[in-house]
Each structure stands twice: as C-alpha cells, then as structure tokens.
Design a protein around this motif. Structure first.
Motif, PDB file in Angstrom:
ATOM      1  N   TRP A 127     -13.635   6.643 -35.471  1.00 33.06           N
ATOM      2  CA  TRP A 127     -13.677   8.098 -35.423  1.00 33.06           C
ATOM      3  C   TRP A 127     -13.713   8.706 -36.818  1.00 33.06           C
ATOM      4  O   TRP A 127     -14.235   9.802 -36.999  1.00 33.06           O
ATOM      5  CB  TRP A 127     -12.490   8.636 -34.632  1.00 33.06           C
ATOM      6  CG  TRP A 127     -12.669   8.450 -33.161  1.00 33.06           C
ATOM      7  CD1 TRP A 127     -12.010   7.576 -32.349  1.00 33.06           C
ATOM      8  CD2 TRP A 127     -13.617   9.125 -32.323  1.00 33.06           C
ATOM      9  NE1 TRP A 127     -12.468   7.670 -31.064  1.00 33.06           N
ATOM     10  CE2 TRP A 127     -13.449   8.622 -31.009  1.00 33.06           C
ATOM     11  CE3 TRP A 127     -14.566  10.108 -32.549  1.00 33.06           C
ATOM     12  CZ2 TRP A 127     -14.218   9.074 -29.946  1.00 33.06           C
ATOM     13  CZ3 TRP A 127     -15.327  10.554 -31.484  1.00 33.06           C
ATOM     14  CH2 TRP A 127     -15.154  10.045 -30.207  1.00 33.06           C
ATOM     15  N   GLN A 128     -13.188   8.017 -37.800  1.00 29.52           N
ATOM     16  CA  GLN A 128     -13.368   8.474 -39.179  1.00 29.52           C
ATOM     17  C   GLN A 128     -14.847   8.463 -39.557  1.00 29.52           C
ATOM     18  O   GLN A 128     -15.345   9.409 -40.183  1.00 29.52           O
ATOM     19  CB  GLN A 128     -12.570   7.588 -40.131  1.00 29.52           C
ATOM     20  CG  GLN A 128     -11.062   7.739 -40.019  1.00 29.52           C
ATOM     21  CD  GLN A 128     -10.325   6.835 -41.000  1.00 29.52           C
ATOM     22  OE1 GLN A 128     -10.920   6.237 -41.883  1.00 29.52           O
ATOM     23  NE2 GLN A 128      -9.017   6.729 -40.832  1.00 29.52           N
ATOM     24  N   VAL A 131     -21.072  17.276 -30.989  1.00 27.63           N
ATOM     25  CA  VAL A 131     -21.210  16.003 -31.698  1.00 27.63           C
ATOM     26  C   VAL A 131     -20.192  14.996 -31.170  1.00 27.63           C
ATOM     27  O   VAL A 131     -20.475  13.802 -31.061  1.00 27.63           O
ATOM     28  CB  VAL A 131     -21.040  16.209 -33.218  1.00 27.63           C
ATOM     29  CG1 VAL A 131     -21.070  14.869 -33.942  1.00 27.63           C
ATOM     30  CG2 VAL A 131     -22.147  17.099 -33.758  1.00 27.63           C
ATOM     31  N   TRP A 132     -19.007  15.486 -30.817  1.00 28.80           N
ATOM     32  CA  TRP A 132     -17.964  14.593 -30.317  1.00 28.80           C
ATOM     33  C   TRP A 132     -18.284  14.062 -28.928  1.00 28.80           C
ATOM     34  O   TRP A 132     -17.980  12.895 -28.612  1.00 28.80           O
ATOM     35  CB  TRP A 132     -16.633  15.352 -30.296  1.00 28.80           C
ATOM     36  CG  TRP A 132     -15.576  14.712 -29.455  1.00 28.80           C
ATOM     37  CD1 TRP A 132     -14.734  13.703 -29.811  1.00 28.80           C
ATOM     38  CD2 TRP A 132     -15.243  15.048 -28.093  1.00 28.80           C
ATOM     39  NE1 TRP A 132     -13.908  13.383 -28.771  1.00 28.80           N
ATOM     40  CE2 TRP A 132     -14.199  14.187 -27.706  1.00 28.80           C
ATOM     41  CE3 TRP A 132     -15.734  15.989 -27.193  1.00 28.80           C
ATOM     42  CZ2 TRP A 132     -13.628  14.252 -26.439  1.00 28.80           C
ATOM     43  CZ3 TRP A 132     -15.173  16.041 -25.932  1.00 28.80           C
ATOM     44  CH2 TRP A 132     -14.139  15.189 -25.567  1.00 28.80           C
ATOM     45  N   LEU A 133     -18.904  14.876 -28.067  1.00 27.94           N
ATOM     46  CA  LEU A 133     -19.100  14.502 -26.673  1.00 27.94           C
ATOM     47  C   LEU A 133     -19.924  13.224 -26.494  1.00 27.94           C
ATOM     48  O   LEU A 133     -19.490  12.313 -25.760  1.00 27.94           O
ATOM     49  CB  LEU A 133     -19.744  15.664 -25.911  1.00 27.94           C
ATOM     50  CG  LEU A 133     -19.981  15.440 -24.414  1.00 27.94           C
ATOM     51  CD1 LEU A 133     -18.660  15.174 -23.701  1.00 27.94           C
ATOM     52  CD2 LEU A 133     -20.702  16.627 -23.789  1.00 27.94           C
ATOM     53  N   PRO A 134     -21.117  13.065 -27.110  1.00 26.04           N
ATOM     54  CA  PRO A 134     -21.857  11.807 -26.923  1.00 26.04           C
ATOM     55  C   PRO A 134     -21.091  10.586 -27.407  1.00 26.04           C
ATOM     56  O   PRO A 134     -21.195   9.500 -26.806  1.00 26.04           O
ATOM     57  CB  PRO A 134     -23.144  12.025 -27.733  1.00 26.04           C
ATOM     58  CG  PRO A 134     -23.288  13.496 -27.841  1.00 26.04           C
ATOM     59  CD  PRO A 134     -21.895  14.030 -27.925  1.00 26.04           C
ATOM     60  N   GLU A 135     -20.329  10.741 -28.476  1.00 25.98           N
ATOM     61  CA  GLU A 135     -19.548   9.601 -28.963  1.00 25.98           C
ATOM     62  C   GLU A 135     -18.389   9.282 -28.026  1.00 25.98           C
ATOM     63  O   GLU A 135     -18.019   8.122 -27.856  1.00 25.98           O
ATOM     64  CB  GLU A 135     -19.022   9.899 -30.369  1.00 25.98           C
ATOM     65  CG  GLU A 135     -20.111  10.103 -31.403  1.00 25.98           C
ATOM     66  CD  GLU A 135     -21.011   8.890 -31.526  1.00 25.98           C
ATOM     67  OE1 GLU A 135     -20.507   7.741 -31.374  1.00 25.98           O
ATOM     68  OE2 GLU A 135     -22.219   9.062 -31.776  1.00 25.98           O
ATOM     69  N   ASP A 193     -24.473   4.997 -20.547  1.00 28.07           N
ATOM     70  CA  ASP A 193     -25.523   4.327 -21.311  1.00 28.07           C
ATOM     71  C   ASP A 193     -26.018   5.222 -22.447  1.00 28.07           C
ATOM     72  O   ASP A 193     -26.017   6.447 -22.334  1.00 28.07           O
ATOM     73  CB  ASP A 193     -26.692   3.965 -20.398  1.00 28.07           C
ATOM     74  CG  ASP A 193     -26.309   2.908 -19.378  1.00 28.07           C
ATOM     75  OD1 ASP A 193     -25.325   2.191 -19.623  1.00 28.07           O
ATOM     76  OD2 ASP A 193     -26.970   2.825 -18.320  1.00 28.07           O
ATOM     77  N   ALA A 194     -26.458   4.566 -23.519  1.00 29.34           N
ATOM     78  CA  ALA A 194     -26.906   5.322 -24.694  1.00 29.34           C
ATOM     79  C   ALA A 194     -28.059   6.260 -24.360  1.00 29.34           C
ATOM     80  O   ALA A 194     -28.139   7.376 -24.882  1.00 29.34           O
ATOM     81  CB  ALA A 194     -27.309   4.347 -25.801  1.00 29.34           C
TER      82      ALA A 194
END
Length: 477
Positions: A161-162, A411-415, A422-423
């Motif tokens: 996460w960093q 930006v946080w949601l897909p990660e 699945d990607a």
C-alpha cells in the motif's frame, strides 16, 4: 365561436403538456439503472469462447449473476428514490419541533418536554458550528490532526500500500489538481493532459543524463523540478495558443491530438527518447557536504516527499482560487462572451489556465521517473488522461477537496479489488460506480457551491450546468 374553440382546445393542450408515468425522471433513472445492471452482468460475467459467439450471453443472462446485479442496482434506485423523501421529511419534522414555541406556555414547552430537548440540542449544535467556523484555532487544529495522520500513514500500512500511495495515488493527485484548474475552474475540456506528465518525466530523464543524448549539464533531481515545471508551462502555452477560439468537443479533440503527438514522438524518436526501450533516471538525493541522503527502493521517503509537494501546490492553488485570476477563470467558464464584455482578458487567462494547470504534471512526472528509475513511451497512454478526468468529475469539478477525495477513492478501489476481482474486470466496477454517481449526484462527491448552484439552475431551466460545452453568450447548442 373563437372562445368556444379555445375552450375546447384547452383540455387537449393540458393533456399534451402532462407527462406520462414513463416520462417522469424517476422512471428514466430506473431504466438507466436496469440497463447498467445488465451491462455489468455481461462484462463481469463469463468470458466468451471463440467457437461459440453466444456462449457468454447465454451463461450470463441465465445464471445468478444478472439477478445479483439487478438486485443491487434496484435496491440503490429504491433507496434513493423513496427513502430520501422520507428522510427529508423526518428532518423537516425535527426542525419544526425544534422551532421556538409560542410564549403562552404549553406542556411541550417544559424543560423536560421532547420539543424542548430537541430544541436545546439543535441550538447547541448551531452554536458549536458557529464557534467552529468562527475560530481559526479549531480549523488549524483539525488540519494539523489530518496532516499528522497523513505523515504517519506509511508506518501503519504494508509495503504494497505504500507503493500504491506513491506510484498511483500521490501521482494522480498532483495531476488531478492541475487538471482541475483547466476543467473545473476555467471550464476547458482537456483529454490530453497526461502529455504534460510525460514531458515532466522525460525532462527528469534528460537533465539527469538518462536519455541517449547528453544534456548541456547534469542536474540534481531537485533542480530538475523547476526546470520541468518551466518546460510544462511553455508546453501549456504552446497548446493553448492555437486553441483559444475552441471550446467543448472541439477543444477536447485538439488536446487529444496534442497527447498523440507527444506520445508518438516519445515512441518513435528513439535517438532522443529511447522509444519503447525506455530510458533511465537518477533518484532524488541530497548532498550538503557534512550530510547526504539518497532515496532508494523504500517507498516511504518518496511518500513524504510527494506529500510535501502536494501541500505546497495546494497552498498556492487555494490562494489562486480566490484571487483575481481565479475569479476571471470562473467568469470565463460560466460565459466567455460576457466575461470579455466586462473587461476580462480571456486570451491571457485561458493561456494561464493551460500553463499553470500543466505545471503540477511536471512535478508529478519528475517524481514518477525518479521513483521508478525507468520510463518508456507506453507508460503515458491516453487512458491515463481519461482516468484523471473521471477522477476530477467524480470528486467534483472546481472543488479541491472533492478532487483529492475522488482521486483517492477511485485509485484505491481497483487496488482493493485486486484479490477478489480479475484484473480485466476491475475497471468495470469503477465504470458502474461512475454511472450511478452521474445519475444521482452529477455535481460530484464533494462539489463546490458554485457548481451546485449551476446544476440547480440548469434543472430549473434558468441556466446551463455544462460549463465544458457552453456556447458563446450562454446559448444552448
């Protein structure tokens, strides 16, 4: 006779003006939600096979996935359409109960009565809110606490996460802040903004000696930052100069072409940029003689460096928003012809918007290239420009807190979905979220007051909320 004819036509005209049930906004939103649910069920379901074109359609529309998606979106529609009125009515009843009562004295006016208790709580809340707004010490304390949390945040999360906070969230925050100047404040649709990010990254590679050509003098990465900012300022002026008479879709096409020029130049001019083979870049370092430090592979020092740049940019842009320049941008966004007629130099301020907005991308590009130590042309695809624009719209155009919050969430949601989705499907969920957001909250997650007022006036038919595509003189095209 004419009176009788007129009277006979009146009911017919009234019936023509009356909307059918399926023409009401509530049911239009229902259709949009159902269509979105069907699309989400298809794009996130079973993948097709080459020898059976209808295999995926059959599996996705006969399985349980489509019912799950329909249930989710219909639940959102029902809660938003029906429970919101009930909630507003509840708050209205509470406010009415908390209103001052007549002085004749009733049982409800007693100190122990329900209305008296609600009134005391409401009055206390209003006094606390006024006290909080009136004392800068409380605001400074809240901002200080938030800053402290942001500083210690890397120590509370994993290395993965960093990396996400540095390589994605921090990078997109800097780019989105700059794009908000162009899109949110000046009202100019830019689909090629990531080109300035590429210019900043290649500036870092060039001035640190990482490109195939030698620079006149090699610079430290900290010295490259102002050079990259100046380069992006010049590029912003070069882009803005030939597009001053364009707006809306035409401006978007030109900016998209500008991105393609930069991208193809970086890809094909291998003698200078290295092309798809890429180029290297030095990392940040400090050497004061008696003390030196070099940023390595640990992402935490880059996070703190990035945080310092974000805070500096936010301080400058917040001052800029309420300055004469910021007010001129607002006037241009709302009605360029009216702004020019009142003495606003639209040419100058539109060029300033392109140039100042591009400057933050230069900073982001230098940090990004220095952190990775390697760049190539395939890192600057047009998809990144579309993503950054969606972050700005989702958070709230023209609102700096909204842009920061919207960018961080999207930006946080897909990660966050990395381990469960699945990607190839992660951005599908992101698209569904954006559709729901635009149906029920088009002003954004944390909108500016001016943007809220524009949307309200647009719904009332007294103004236009589409600042990106406004026609001269405020005409609707």
């Amino acid at each position: 006779m004419s009176v009788g004819v007129t009277a006979g036509k009146t009911p017919s005209a009234a019936r023509l003006r009356k909307q059918s049930w399926y023409q009401q906004p509530r049911f239009k939103r229902l259709v949009a939600m159902v269509v979105t649910a069907v699309v989400m069920a298809q794009v996130t379901g079973v993948q097709g096979v080459r020898n059976d074109l209808f295999y995926a359609l059959e599996e996705n529309f006969t399985g349980t996935g489509i019912w799950i998606w329909l249930g989710i979106f219909l639940a959102i529609w029902a809660v938003r359409e029906f429970l919101q009125d009930w909630t507003r009515g509840l708050f209205a009843r509470v406010r009415a109960a908390a209103a001052p009562l007549p002085e004749d004295g009733t049982a409800k006016d007693a100190p122990g009565g329900l209305a008296g208790q609600v009134r005391r709580v409401a009055d206390g809340g209003r006094r606390l809110s006024t006290l909080f707004r009136g004392h800068r010490a409380y605001q400074a304390g809240g901002l200080g606490a938030l800053l402290l949390v942001l500083i210690v945040l890397p120590l509370m999360v994993s290395t993965f996460w960093q990396q996400v906070m540095v390589d994605q969230i921090g990078m997109f925050l800097l780019i989105a802040i700059g794009l908000n100047v162009v899109v949110g404040w000046a009202g100019m649709l830019d689909l090629g903004f990531i080109a300035f990010f590429a210019i900043g990254a290649y500036s870092a590679a060039f001035w640190t000696g990482g490109l195939p050509v030698e620079p006149p003098v090699e610079l430290n990465n900290f010295l490259v930052v102002p050079v990259a900012v100046l380069t992006c300022l010049i590029a912003g002026v070069l882009l803005g100069a030939p597009t001053l008479r364009l707006r809306g879709d035409y401006l978007a096409i030109v900016t998209l072409g500008f991105h393609e020029i930069v991208y193809l130049t970086a890809k094909n001019w291998t003698e200078f940029t290295g092309g798809t083979r890429g180029a290297s870049s030095d990392r940040f370092s400090i050497d004061l003689g008696f003390w030196s430090y070099e940023w390595g592979l640990d992402p935490a020092p880059y996070y703190w460096l990035q945080l310092a740049f974000v805070i500096g940019v936010l301080f400058l842009f917040l001052r800029l928003e309420h300055s004469r320049v910021g007010r001129a941008w607002t006037a241009i966004r709302e009605d360029e012809v009216a702004a020019a007629s009142t003495g606003v130099d639209t040419v100058r301020f539109k060029l300033l918007a392109f140039a100042i907005g591009a400057s933050t991308s230069g900073i982001a590009g230098v940090i990004y290239a220095s952190k990775l130590g390697f760049i190539n042309s395939e890192m600057f695809l047009v998809l990144m420009s579309v993503l950054v624009l969606s972050y700005v719209v989702f958070g709230g155009m023209g609102s700096i807190p909204g842009v920061l919050l919207g960018t961080a969430i999207l930006v946080w949601l897909p990660e966050y979905l990395r381990d469960t989705v699945d990607a190839q499907d992660r951005y599908m969920y992101l698209g569904g979220l954006l559709v729901v957001m635009m149906i029920y909250r088009p002003q954004g997650l944390w909108p500016s007051r001016r943007r809220q007022r524009e949307l309200r006036m647009s719904q009332e038919g007294t103004g236009s909320a589409d600042a990106l595509g406004a026609q001269p003189g405020g005409a609707q095209g």
